[in-house]
Design a protein around this motif. Structure first.
Motif, mmCIF file in Angstrom:
data_model
loop_
_atom_site.group_PDB
_atom_site.id
_atom_site.type_symbol
_atom_site.label_atom_id
_atom_site.label_comp_id
_atom_site.label_asym_id
_atom_site.label_seq_id
_atom_site.Cartn_x
_atom_site.Cartn_y
_atom_site.Cartn_z
ATOM 1 N N GLY A 1 0.776 -1.234 0.000
ATOM 2 C CA GLY A 1 0.000 0.000 0.000
ATOM 3 C C GLY A 1 0.810 1.288 0.000
ATOM 4 O O GLY A 1 0.239 2.368 -0.015
ATOM 5 N N GLN A 2 2.131 1.174 -0.005
ATOM 6 C CA GLN A 2 2.934 2.392 0.041
ATOM 7 C C GLN A 2 2.848 3.165 -1.280
ATOM 8 O O GLN A 2 2.494 2.619 -2.322
ATOM 9 C CB GLN A 2 4.383 2.078 0.390
ATOM 10 C CG GLN A 2 5.242 1.664 -0.779
ATOM 11 C CD GLN A 2 6.667 1.365 -0.382
ATOM 12 O OE1 GLN A 2 6.953 0.250 -0.013
ATOM 13 N NE2 GLN A 2 7.530 2.337 -0.453
ATOM 14 N N ASP A 3 3.146 4.445 -1.224
ATOM 15 C CA ASP A 3 3.131 5.314 -2.397
ATOM 16 C C ASP A 3 4.271 4.897 -3.331
ATOM 17 O O ASP A 3 5.436 4.920 -2.944
ATOM 18 C CB ASP A 3 3.306 6.767 -1.965
ATOM 19 C CG ASP A 3 3.283 7.750 -3.117
ATOM 20 O OD1 ASP A 3 2.888 7.360 -4.243
ATOM 21 O OD2 ASP A 3 3.658 8.919 -2.906
ATOM 22 N N LEU A 4 3.949 4.508 -4.540
ATOM 23 C CA LEU A 4 4.946 4.040 -5.499
ATOM 24 C C LEU A 4 5.434 5.136 -6.435
ATOM 25 O O LEU A 4 6.387 4.930 -7.184
ATOM 26 C CB LEU A 4 4.357 2.889 -6.334
ATOM 27 C CG LEU A 4 3.838 1.687 -5.546
ATOM 28 C CD1 LEU A 4 3.198 0.686 -6.489
ATOM 29 C CD2 LEU A 4 4.943 1.057 -4.730
ATOM 30 N N VAL B 1 12.040 3.311 -12.025
ATOM 31 C CA VAL B 1 11.710 2.092 -12.760
ATOM 32 C C VAL B 1 12.555 0.928 -12.230
ATOM 33 O O VAL B 1 12.054 -0.181 -12.031
ATOM 34 C CB VAL B 1 11.936 2.291 -14.278
ATOM 35 C CG1 VAL B 1 11.802 0.977 -15.026
ATOM 36 C CG2 VAL B 1 10.965 3.326 -14.825
ATOM 37 N N GLY B 2 13.816 1.184 -11.964
ATOM 38 C CA GLY B 2 14.696 0.144 -11.425
ATOM 39 C C GLY B 2 14.250 -0.345 -10.059
ATOM 40 O O GLY B 2 14.270 -1.553 -9.786
ATOM 41 N N GLU B 3 13.847 0.586 -9.205
ATOM 42 C CA GLU B 3 13.371 0.212 -7.870
ATOM 43 C C GLU B 3 12.078 -0.584 -7.950
ATOM 44 O O GLU B 3 11.890 -1.555 -7.216
ATOM 45 C CB GLU B 3 13.158 1.460 -7.007
ATOM 46 C CG GLU B 3 14.451 2.134 -6.581
ATOM 47 C CD GLU B 3 14.228 3.480 -5.938
ATOM 48 O OE1 GLU B 3 14.926 3.771 -4.947
ATOM 49 O OE2 GLU B 3 13.351 4.253 -6.417
ATOM 50 N N LEU B 4 11.202 -0.189 -8.854
ATOM 51 C CA LEU B 4 9.954 -0.932 -9.039
ATOM 52 C C LEU B 4 10.241 -2.350 -9.536
ATOM 53 O O LEU B 4 9.661 -3.318 -9.042
ATOM 54 C CB LEU B 4 9.031 -0.200 -10.011
ATOM 55 C CG LEU B 4 8.421 1.103 -9.485
ATOM 56 C CD1 LEU B 4 7.737 1.860 -10.622
ATOM 57 C CD2 LEU B 4 7.448 0.833 -8.356
ATOM 58 N N SER B 5 11.147 -2.479 -10.490
ATOM 59 C CA SER B 5 11.512 -3.803 -11.005
ATOM 60 C C SER B 5 12.128 -4.670 -9.907
ATOM 61 O O SER B 5 11.833 -5.868 -9.816
ATOM 62 C CB SER B 5 12.494 -3.670 -12.167
ATOM 63 O OG SER B 5 11.876 -3.043 -13.259
ATOM 64 N N GLU B 6 12.965 -4.068 -9.088
ATOM 65 C CA GLU B 6 13.586 -4.803 -7.983
ATOM 66 C C GLU B 6 12.527 -5.295 -7.003
ATOM 67 O O GLU B 6 12.557 -6.442 -6.558
ATOM 68 C CB GLU B 6 14.586 -3.904 -7.262
ATOM 69 C CG GLU B 6 15.289 -4.589 -6.115
ATOM 70 C CD GLU B 6 16.257 -3.668 -5.385
ATOM 71 O OE1 GLU B 6 16.763 -4.095 -4.341
ATOM 72 O OE2 GLU B 6 16.483 -2.529 -5.845
ATOM 73 N N ILE C 1 9.368 -5.859 -7.627
ATOM 74 C CA ILE C 1 8.594 -6.921 -8.275
ATOM 75 C C ILE C 1 9.326 -8.246 -8.127
ATOM 76 O O ILE C 1 8.722 -9.275 -7.805
ATOM 77 C CB ILE C 1 8.317 -6.576 -9.751
ATOM 78 C CG1 ILE C 1 7.301 -5.440 -9.846
ATOM 79 C CG2 ILE C 1 7.827 -7.814 -10.516
ATOM 80 C CD1 ILE C 1 7.141 -4.864 -11.232
ATOM 81 N N GLY C 2 10.625 -8.237 -8.341
ATOM 82 C CA GLY C 2 11.427 -9.454 -8.178
ATOM 83 C C GLY C 2 11.374 -9.983 -6.756
ATOM 84 O O GLY C 2 11.222 -11.195 -6.532
#
Length: 64
Positions: free
Chosen positions: A18-21, A26-31, A33-34
């Motif tokens: 639920g945190q603000d994304l 983009v790199g942090e989001l991909s990380e 997701i992994g």
């Protein structure tokens, strides 16, 4: 930041539901997701192990 060196340092949480994304790259989001995919796989493996244990116990009690 800790005032004294002996104070415990808070660990950064890799992801909080639920945190603000919007502030993540983009790199942090991909990380993240992994990390979450790995955690889902770990949860599914534990669920399968528990289901196998439950099935074995049920089969044992059906025999008796």
């Amino acid at each position: 930041m800790a005032i004294f060196d002996d104070e415990p340092k808070k660990k950064a949480r890799p992801h909080e539901i639920g945190q603000d994304l919007s502030l993540l790259s983009v790199g942090e989001l991909s990380e993240r997701i992994g990390i979450l995919r790995d955690e889902i796989a770990r949860l599914e493996a534990e669920l399968k192990a528990k289901d196998n244990t439950k099935s074995a116990a049920e089969a044992l009690f059906r025999r008796g």
